[in-house]
Design a protein around this motif. Structure first.
Motif, PDB file in Angstrom:
ATOM      1  N   GLU A 132       0.843  -1.201   0.000  1.00  0.00           N
ATOM      2  CA  GLU A 132       0.000   0.000   0.000  1.00  0.00           C
ATOM      3  C   GLU A 132       0.872   1.242   0.000  1.00  0.00           C
ATOM      4  O   GLU A 132       1.859   1.314   0.724  1.00  0.00           O
ATOM      5  CB  GLU A 132      -0.871   0.015   1.268  1.00  0.00           C
ATOM      6  CG  GLU A 132      -1.894  -1.098   1.329  1.00  0.00           C
ATOM      7  CD  GLU A 132      -2.826  -1.117   0.115  1.00  0.00           C
ATOM      8  OE1 GLU A 132      -3.268  -0.020  -0.304  1.00  0.00           O
ATOM      9  OE2 GLU A 132      -3.082  -2.202  -0.418  1.00  0.00           O
ATOM     10  N   PRO A 133       0.499   2.264  -0.806  1.00  0.00           N
ATOM     11  CA  PRO A 133       1.263   3.520  -0.778  1.00  0.00           C
ATOM     12  C   PRO A 133       1.062   4.276   0.534  1.00  0.00           C
ATOM     13  O   PRO A 133       0.131   4.002   1.287  1.00  0.00           O
ATOM     14  CB  PRO A 133       0.690   4.322  -1.949  1.00  0.00           C
ATOM     15  CG  PRO A 133      -0.139   3.384  -2.733  1.00  0.00           C
ATOM     16  CD  PRO A 133      -0.581   2.303  -1.796  1.00  0.00           C
ATOM     17  N   TYR A 134       1.925   5.254   0.733  1.00  0.00           N
ATOM     18  CA  TYR A 134       1.891   6.029   1.980  1.00  0.00           C
ATOM     19  C   TYR A 134       0.723   7.013   1.993  1.00  0.00           C
ATOM     20  O   TYR A 134       0.149   7.355   0.961  1.00  0.00           O
ATOM     21  CB  TYR A 134       3.219   6.749   2.198  1.00  0.00           C
ATOM     22  CG  TYR A 134       3.716   7.609   1.061  1.00  0.00           C
ATOM     23  CD1 TYR A 134       3.382   8.949   0.964  1.00  0.00           C
ATOM     24  CD2 TYR A 134       4.563   7.075   0.090  1.00  0.00           C
ATOM     25  CE1 TYR A 134       3.860   9.732  -0.063  1.00  0.00           C
ATOM     26  CE2 TYR A 134       5.047   7.856  -0.952  1.00  0.00           C
ATOM     27  CZ  TYR A 134       4.694   9.183  -1.025  1.00  0.00           C
ATOM     28  OH  TYR A 134       5.166   9.959  -2.057  1.00  0.00           O
ATOM     29  N   GLU A 135       0.410   7.468   3.203  1.00  0.00           N
ATOM     30  CA  GLU A 135      -0.663   8.447   3.428  1.00  0.00           C
ATOM     31  C   GLU A 135      -0.432   9.699   2.570  1.00  0.00           C
ATOM     32  O   GLU A 135       0.665  10.250   2.550  1.00  0.00           O
ATOM     33  CB  GLU A 135      -0.619   8.835   4.921  1.00  0.00           C
ATOM     34  CG  GLU A 135      -1.740   9.714   5.396  1.00  0.00           C
ATOM     35  CD  GLU A 135      -3.012   8.931   5.649  1.00  0.00           C
ATOM     36  OE1 GLU A 135      -2.937   7.713   5.925  1.00  0.00           O
ATOM     37  OE2 GLU A 135      -4.089   9.553   5.550  1.00  0.00           O
ATOM     38  N   GLY A 136      -1.465  10.107   1.848  1.00  0.00           N
ATOM     39  CA  GLY A 136      -1.340  11.317   1.043  1.00  0.00           C
ATOM     40  C   GLY A 136      -0.829  11.077  -0.365  1.00  0.00           C
ATOM     41  O   GLY A 136      -0.802  11.999  -1.174  1.00  0.00           O
ATOM     42  N   PHE A 137      -0.437   9.835  -0.675  1.00  0.00           N
ATOM     43  CA  PHE A 137       0.042   9.519  -2.029  1.00  0.00           C
ATOM     44  C   PHE A 137      -1.151   9.507  -2.983  1.00  0.00           C
ATOM     45  O   PHE A 137      -2.210   8.983  -2.658  1.00  0.00           O
ATOM     46  CB  PHE A 137       0.713   8.138  -2.024  1.00  0.00           C
ATOM     47  CG  PHE A 137       1.287   7.743  -3.357  1.00  0.00           C
ATOM     48  CD1 PHE A 137       2.577   8.107  -3.697  1.00  0.00           C
ATOM     49  CD2 PHE A 137       0.533   7.013  -4.268  1.00  0.00           C
ATOM     50  CE1 PHE A 137       3.104   7.746  -4.932  1.00  0.00           C
ATOM     51  CE2 PHE A 137       1.059   6.647  -5.495  1.00  0.00           C
ATOM     52  CZ  PHE A 137       2.346   7.025  -5.822  1.00  0.00           C
ATOM     53  N   THR A 138      -0.968  10.101  -4.168  1.00  0.00           N
ATOM     54  CA  THR A 138      -2.064  10.159  -5.132  1.00  0.00           C
ATOM     55  C   THR A 138      -1.814   9.196  -6.284  1.00  0.00           C
ATOM     56  O   THR A 138      -0.745   9.222  -6.894  1.00  0.00           O
ATOM     57  CB  THR A 138      -2.181  11.581  -5.709  1.00  0.00           C
ATOM     58  OG1 THR A 138      -2.289  12.491  -4.624  1.00  0.00           O
ATOM     59  CG2 THR A 138      -3.406  11.704  -6.603  1.00  0.00           C
ATOM     60  N   HIS A 139      -2.796   8.366  -6.568  1.00  0.00           N
ATOM     61  CA  HIS A 139      -2.744   7.485  -7.739  1.00  0.00           C
ATOM     62  C   HIS A 139      -4.073   7.586  -8.466  1.00  0.00           C
ATOM     63  O   HIS A 139      -5.131   7.477  -7.856  1.00  0.00           O
ATOM     64  CB  HIS A 139      -2.498   6.033  -7.322  1.00  0.00           C
ATOM     65  CG  HIS A 139      -2.795   5.056  -8.413  1.00  0.00           C
ATOM     66  ND1 HIS A 139      -3.743   4.068  -8.295  1.00  0.00           N
ATOM     67  CD2 HIS A 139      -2.278   4.934  -9.646  1.00  0.00           C
ATOM     68  CE1 HIS A 139      -3.795   3.379  -9.418  1.00  0.00           C
ATOM     69  NE2 HIS A 139      -2.918   3.868 -10.258  1.00  0.00           N
TER      70      HIS A 139
END
Ligand code: ZN
Length: 327
Positions: A132-139
């Motif tokens: 899972e990407p980090y908090e606040g990462f946009t995809h």
């Protein structure tokens, strides 16, 4: 002191440009978000792959230089690109790589996560990682991808490197960018057994990781097709970029002046084992000179090259996204 947020982009050296496009758009389902030239060698392409919007943190970019010899794996050159996919997606990806004739290793476990290692058509060491990407990462998923949205690559998850001297690299990455040691484990693959350490930023999720293995017994790596050219870290703006460059200089590196790459601003420096790092600003981004719906469709040149467009276009091999989507 603030830290870099995570990976911004990773740039590697490829062989033939259409083969590179066929693999990253056709097989991996990424979007070509910018079709441009290498600003230091404008007679060659620079191709950027990402998600629908080309968000920072998912850009995997290539210099197609088919005449170069193959890279040599070894210490001092970034070794493996790790691409993040959603939890549970690897079974889909094993089938997809098999269906496209991509040779890969068996699924293995690294630091508690499922990982599918493979090489791209030009020898780039790569792995898909369920994470899972980090908090606040946009995809932003790309609806036109041949990969269903629930399985699409969502991030650059991390990067691997072999070094001769762990403390030199670890101290530099800590002082310049804020990395800290999170965990260590011995990992077994089909071919080898190695000790790996994971250095992280923030909460250590996908996009915030360097995995390092100390290998003094192997040769120094070298650039060539299939090599990672450099790894770029995210700075929110130019003030942050200047702060990180100053930290890197205090840690012993020699950062370049700020270079305007048009879609972001860049500063480059080597870490102590020789691997090339960049600090790149999040903005202005790829939509600054193209409509978001049309990203990657035509050759875009930074303004300073526009006067030479005819000669540049005549010297580049034709490439086709629609051909890649039929792979
Ligand atoms: Zn770069």
């Amino acid at each position: 002191m603030s830290n870099v947020k995570g990976l911004h982009h990773i740039t590697a050296i490829a062989g033939d440009a259409q083969e590179n496009l066929d693999f990253y758009v056709g097989t991996l389902g990424m979007r070509l978000v910018k079709r441009t030239v290498n600003q230091d060698a404008p007679d060659t392409y620079h191709l950027f792959y990402g998600d629908r919007d080309g968000n920072p943190g998912i850009d995997l970019t290539f210099f197609p230089w088919p005449k170069l010899p193959a890279r040599r794996r070894g210490w001092g050159v970034w070794d493996e690109v790790m691409l993040g996919v959603p939890k549970g997606a690897l079974d889909y990806w094993v089938d997809r790589l098999n269906a496209h004739g991509v040779s890969h290793s068996a699924v293995e476990t690294r630091f508690g996560e499922r990982v599918l290692p493979y090489e791209d058509p030009h020898g780039l060491c790569s792995a898909l990682v369920e994470s899972e990407p980090y908090e606040g990462f946009t995809h932003s998923p790309w609806p036109d991808s041949s990969v269903p949205e629930e399985c699409q690559i969502h991030s650059l998850a991390g990067i691997r490197i072999f070094v001769r001297d762990e403390s030199a690299t670890a101290d530099f990455m800590a002082r310049a960018f804020g990395f800290r040691l999170e965990s260590a484990e011995r990992q077994h693959t089909e071919l080898e057994e190695l000790d790996w350490k994971r250095y992280v930023l923030g909460d250590g999720k996908a996009g915030q990781r360097i995995e390092l293995s100390v290998r003094p017994e192997i040769a120094r790596g070298s650039w060539g097709t299939g090599a990672i050219h450099h790894v770029a870290w995210r700075a929110g703006d130019e003030a942050e970029q200047a702060e990180f460059a100053s930290s890197a200089a205090s840690a012993g590196a020699q950062p370049t002046p700020v270079i305007d790459r048009f879609w972001f601003k860049s500063v480059y420096m080597q870490e102590p084992s020789g691997a090339l790092n960049e600090i790149a600003t999040d903005g202005p981004g790829f939509a600054v000179d193209e409509e978001p719906a049309a990203l990657g469709e035509r050759l875009v040149l930074p303004p300073k090259f526009e006067n030479h467009r005819d000669a540049i276009e005549a010297g580049l091999p034709p490439i086709s996204v629609s051909q890649a989507l039929r792979v």
